[in-house]
Design a protein around this motif. Structure first.
Motif, short mmCIF file in Angstrom:
data_model
loop_
_atom_site.label_atom_id
_atom_site.label_comp_id
_atom_site.label_asym_id
_atom_site.label_seq_id
_atom_site.Cartn_x
_atom_site.Cartn_y
_atom_site.Cartn_z
N ASN A 21 0.82 -1.21 0.00
CA ASN A 21 0.00 0.00 0.00
C ASN A 21 0.85 1.26 0.00
N SER A 22 1.91 1.27 0.81
CA SER A 22 2.67 2.52 0.87
C SER A 22 3.55 2.69 -0.37
N PHE A 23 4.01 1.58 -0.95
CA PHE A 23 4.76 1.71 -2.20
C PHE A 23 3.88 2.30 -3.29
N ILE A 24 2.69 1.73 -3.44
CA ILE A 24 1.78 2.21 -4.49
C ILE A 24 1.40 3.67 -4.23
N ALA A 25 1.11 3.99 -2.97
CA ALA A 25 0.71 5.36 -2.65
C ALA A 25 1.82 6.34 -3.00
N ALA A 26 3.08 5.99 -2.66
CA ALA A 26 4.18 6.91 -2.93
C ALA A 26 4.45 7.01 -4.42
N TRP A 27 4.33 5.89 -5.13
CA TRP A 27 4.57 5.88 -6.58
C TRP A 27 3.51 6.69 -7.32
N ASP A 28 2.25 6.57 -6.86
CA ASP A 28 1.13 7.21 -7.57
C ASP A 28 0.87 8.65 -7.16
N ASP A 29 1.40 9.06 -5.99
CA ASP A 29 1.03 10.36 -5.44
C ASP A 29 1.34 11.48 -6.44
N PHE A 30 0.43 12.44 -6.50
CA PHE A 30 0.64 13.54 -7.44
C PHE A 30 0.51 14.91 -6.77
N LEU A 31 -0.61 15.16 -6.10
CA LEU A 31 -0.90 16.51 -5.63
C LEU A 31 0.15 17.04 -4.65
N TRP A 32 0.51 16.23 -3.64
CA TRP A 32 1.44 16.74 -2.63
C TRP A 32 2.83 16.99 -3.20
N PRO A 33 3.45 16.03 -3.92
CA PRO A 33 4.76 16.35 -4.53
C PRO A 33 4.66 17.53 -5.49
N PHE A 34 3.53 17.66 -6.14
CA PHE A 34 3.29 18.75 -7.08
C PHE A 34 3.32 20.10 -6.36
N ILE A 35 2.80 20.11 -5.12
CA ILE A 35 2.80 21.34 -4.34
C ILE A 35 4.20 21.64 -3.80
N VAL A 36 4.88 20.60 -3.31
CA VAL A 36 6.14 20.81 -2.58
C VAL A 36 7.32 21.02 -3.54
N LEU A 37 7.37 20.23 -4.63
CA LEU A 37 8.56 20.24 -5.48
C LEU A 37 8.45 21.27 -6.59
N ARG A 38 9.51 22.05 -6.75
CA ARG A 38 9.56 23.00 -7.87
C ARG A 38 10.72 22.69 -8.80
N SER A 39 11.86 22.23 -8.24
CA SER A 39 13.01 21.93 -9.09
C SER A 39 12.76 20.66 -9.89
N GLU A 40 13.04 20.74 -11.18
CA GLU A 40 12.73 19.58 -12.01
C GLU A 40 13.59 18.38 -11.67
N GLU A 41 14.81 18.63 -11.12
CA GLU A 41 15.66 17.47 -10.84
C GLU A 41 15.15 16.66 -9.65
N LEU A 42 14.09 17.15 -8.98
CA LEU A 42 13.49 16.37 -7.90
C LEU A 42 12.17 15.72 -8.32
N TYR A 43 11.71 16.02 -9.54
CA TYR A 43 10.40 15.52 -9.99
C TYR A 43 10.30 14.00 -9.91
N THR A 44 9.14 13.53 -9.39
CA THR A 44 8.86 12.10 -9.44
C THR A 44 8.24 11.78 -10.80
N LEU A 45 8.02 10.51 -11.05
CA LEU A 45 7.52 10.07 -12.35
C LEU A 45 6.16 10.69 -12.67
N SER A 46 5.27 10.74 -11.66
CA SER A 46 3.95 11.34 -11.89
C SER A 46 4.07 12.79 -12.34
N LEU A 47 4.95 13.55 -11.66
CA LEU A 47 5.13 14.96 -12.03
C LEU A 47 5.76 15.07 -13.41
N GLY A 48 6.77 14.22 -13.66
CA GLY A 48 7.44 14.25 -14.96
C GLY A 48 6.47 13.94 -16.09
#
Lengths: 280, 329
Positions: free
Chosen positions: A205-232
């Motif tokens: 559950n936590s692996f899938i949640a972290a892999w799929d998460d979008f809104l929170w990383p989208f709010i927190v991350l601005r530098s592209e070199e930190l982007y997760t796959l969902s953001l990318g």
């Protein structure tokens, strides 16, 4: 058993499989369509009346292009880092807390339990403004830690492991104590093995949640070199709409496949509870 | 070996334990039901739960109180502001058409998605409940959309419903429509497409809840109903549905709360603006737009909308609960 007798067994069975296949087409069809379209070469039509389901000239060209167009490897690495951090904290700390919560006779147990229950009442979206200011105040915005920390320990996982620990009879603990096993030893040798199933559920559950998460990383991350796959992916989709859609398709398939493989490999744990319920 | 003797008295029963226990600690703890509790210093349990209680307290409970406080201030995302402004944010909210549009969109989302997510997964569970050959494959396949990431499947859907995508092509070929349906550019259609995506992705998830609920429906009720001449449909309505009513209520509440949380579907299908001119923005979408822009963000106002979202969520849960208990009468 009898609920189909009025229709005839065979007819009922055929109807059942036809329905199963229809639902299969609805649930997996879109994913397969995306997959086969991502394999199409430039000569194969993607859309329109001349488009076929299977590619006539299958090629991995789109996959190559997606790695060239955006730093796909970096996104995947970032997603994996987030997943590992989250899985680690979601397994270790809720397990410790869940164990103690399943032990009786200590002061504050009730308070802790209610903190867990209350924290689950608030949807993330209704507290994300405060979370963002908190993360900013800690100087953690635009960092992995900032993405990870608010979701590092979930109340629900404490409750899941607590339930597993509670299932161990008290007599086992008493017997181990008589044999001279201390708390840590009992936890490690008796309780952890007993809660293995629950911990696998927590891991998945936590692996899938972290892999799929979008809104929170989208709010927190601005530098592209930190982007997760969902953001990318979302960036790829919004920037390359004028380019070849096969590339975006390939990107989304790359995001879906690892999670599907993990799920299929561990799927018996998903349905375990259902199976045991069906025996009754 | 004094401890062994002590443990022996414990095993003999709690009565003995209470006699042996020093009176000072007795007043500090609740009555133990297991011997192990007597050997723990009072602070050991707190050591074990410390990381969990700190993180959940700071990032699970405190943010809600903080949101209420922030909603009475003019705080900005990167510090700054933070003066008490009373009910200004709330009066601004009530007069803000964009806020009401977001409320309408979120409520519409729940009103359309919840009935579908209550009924369709139940029918699906009924379909996969019986163990026919290859049923494990079907169950796994039906669950696949649940685990796939939302951004990725939203991109799949974006392709499916695009103007020249397969759905529009098929409908045109069959001759139902002359021109492609603007699924993604018309605000209402965009919302309905996003709802369809949410429902499609949620089917397998809620199916699991119904699968375990179906196991507790008495089998003889189906036999009795069948003897009385009830067909599949009437058995479904009169035996299955009453048998899983509590699960339906649970699924209703869960899918309702899920509908009020929607962001990603709209963001990917409708673009960063949230549909043409932001017309399809849901409440979380509007909160993000209002509060979390580093430069023009308004945390105070965003917090007020967050409180509204929370009230709406609780209201929905209470309403479903009322509805559920009314059906019981």
């Amino acid at each position: 058993m009898t609920w189909w007798r009025t229709h005839g067994r065979t007819r009922a069975l055929v109807t059942r499989y036809v329905l199963l296949l229809v639902v299969l087409a609805i649930s997996v069809g879109p994913l397969l369509w995306q997959f086969f379209s991502s394999l199409k070469g430039p000569q194969d039509a993607l859309y329109g009346s001349s488009a076929t389901f299977f590619p006539a000239n299958p090629t991995f060209a789109a996959y190559q292009t997606v790695f060239e167009q955006v730093p796909m490897g970096m996104y995947i690495r970032n997603s994996l880092i987030m997943c590992l951090l989250t899985v680690f904290s979601q397994v270790v700390f809720p397990t410790l807390a869940g164990y103690m919560l399943s032990r009786q006779g200590w002061r504050g147990r009730g308070v802790f339990y209610w903190v867990l229950i209350i924290s689950m009442m608030f949807p993330f979206e209704s507290i994300m403004v405060s979370l963002y200011t908190q993360i900013t105040d800690l100087g953690l915005d635009d960092s992995f830690i900032g993405v990870w920390l608010p979701g590092a320990i979930a109340a629900v996982n404490v409750l899941i492991t607590r339930a597993a620990f509670s299932a161990v009879p008290n007599e086992v603990e008493d017997a181990a104590m008589l044999d001279g096993a201390g708390e840590l030893r009992r936890f490690w040798k008796i309780y952890l093995p007993a809660a293995r199933g629950a911990m696998v559920v927590v891991v998945i559950n936590s692996f899938i949640a972290a892999w799929d998460d979008f809104l929170w990383p989208f709010i927190v991350l601005r530098s592209e070199e930190l982007y997760t796959l969902s953001l990318g992916l979302s960036r790829l989709a919004s920037s390359s709409l004028s380019y070849d859609p096969r590339v975006t398709m390939a990107g989304s398939i790359i995001a879906i496949v690892p999670i599907l493989v993990l799920f299929v490999a561990l799927q018996r744990y998903f349905f375990k509870g259902v199976e045991s319920g069906a025996v009754k | 070996m004094a401890t062994d003797v002590y443990a022996g008295t414990l095993a003999a029963g709690e009565q003995a334990a209470r006699v042996t226990r020093p009176s000072r600690t007795r007043s500090r703890r609740p009555r133990p039901t297991s011997g192990a509790a007597l050997y723990r210093p009072w602070w050991t349990p707190w050591l074990w739960v410390a990381p969990a209680i700190i993180v959940i307290g700071v990032f699970g409970v405190f943010p809600f109180l903080n949101t209420i406080l922030l909603s009475f201030t003019d705080a900005r995302p990167l510090g700054g502001g933070g003066d008490w402004v009373g009910l200004d944010n709330y009066s601004r909210m009530v007069a803000d058409p964009a806020f009401w549009l977001a409320v309408r969109n979120s409520v519409l989302y729940a009103v359309v998605a919840v009935p579908l997510l209550v009924v369709l997964p139940l029918m699906l569970a009924q379909l996969v409940y019986k163990k026919v050959p290859a049923i494990g494959f079907f169950r796994t396949a039906f669950y696949a959309p649940v685990v796939a990431s939302m951004v990725a499947v939203a991109l799949v859907w974006q392709n499916l419903v695009s103007e020249n995508g397969p759905i529009n092509t098929a409908l045109t070929q069959v001759g139902i429509i002359d021109s492609p349906i603007p699924f993604l550019s018309d605000t209402t259609l965009l919302l309905l497409t996003a709802i369809a995506l949410t429902v499609w992705k949620g089917l397998g998830w809620y199916m699991i809840f119904y699968l375990s609920a179906l196991a507790s429906v008495p089998k003889d009720l189906y036999e009795a109903a069948s003897l009385d001449g009830a067909g599949t449909f009437r058995q479904f309505v009169h035996v299955t549905v009453p048998g899983v009513r509590l699960t339906m209520l649970l699924v209703g509440i869960m899918s309702g709360i899920g509908s009020l949380r929607v962001f990603t579907e709209i963001y990917i299908l409708g673009g960063a603006t949230g549909g043409v001119g932001g017309q399809a923005r849901t409440l979380p979408f509007y909160i993000r737009d209002v509060a979390l822009d580093p430069i023009s963000g308004n945390v105070g106002y965003g917090a007020a909308i967050s409180v509204a979202l929370f009230v709406l969520t609780i209201g929905l849960a209470v309403a479903s609960h009322k509805l559920g208990s009314k059906e019981e009468d």
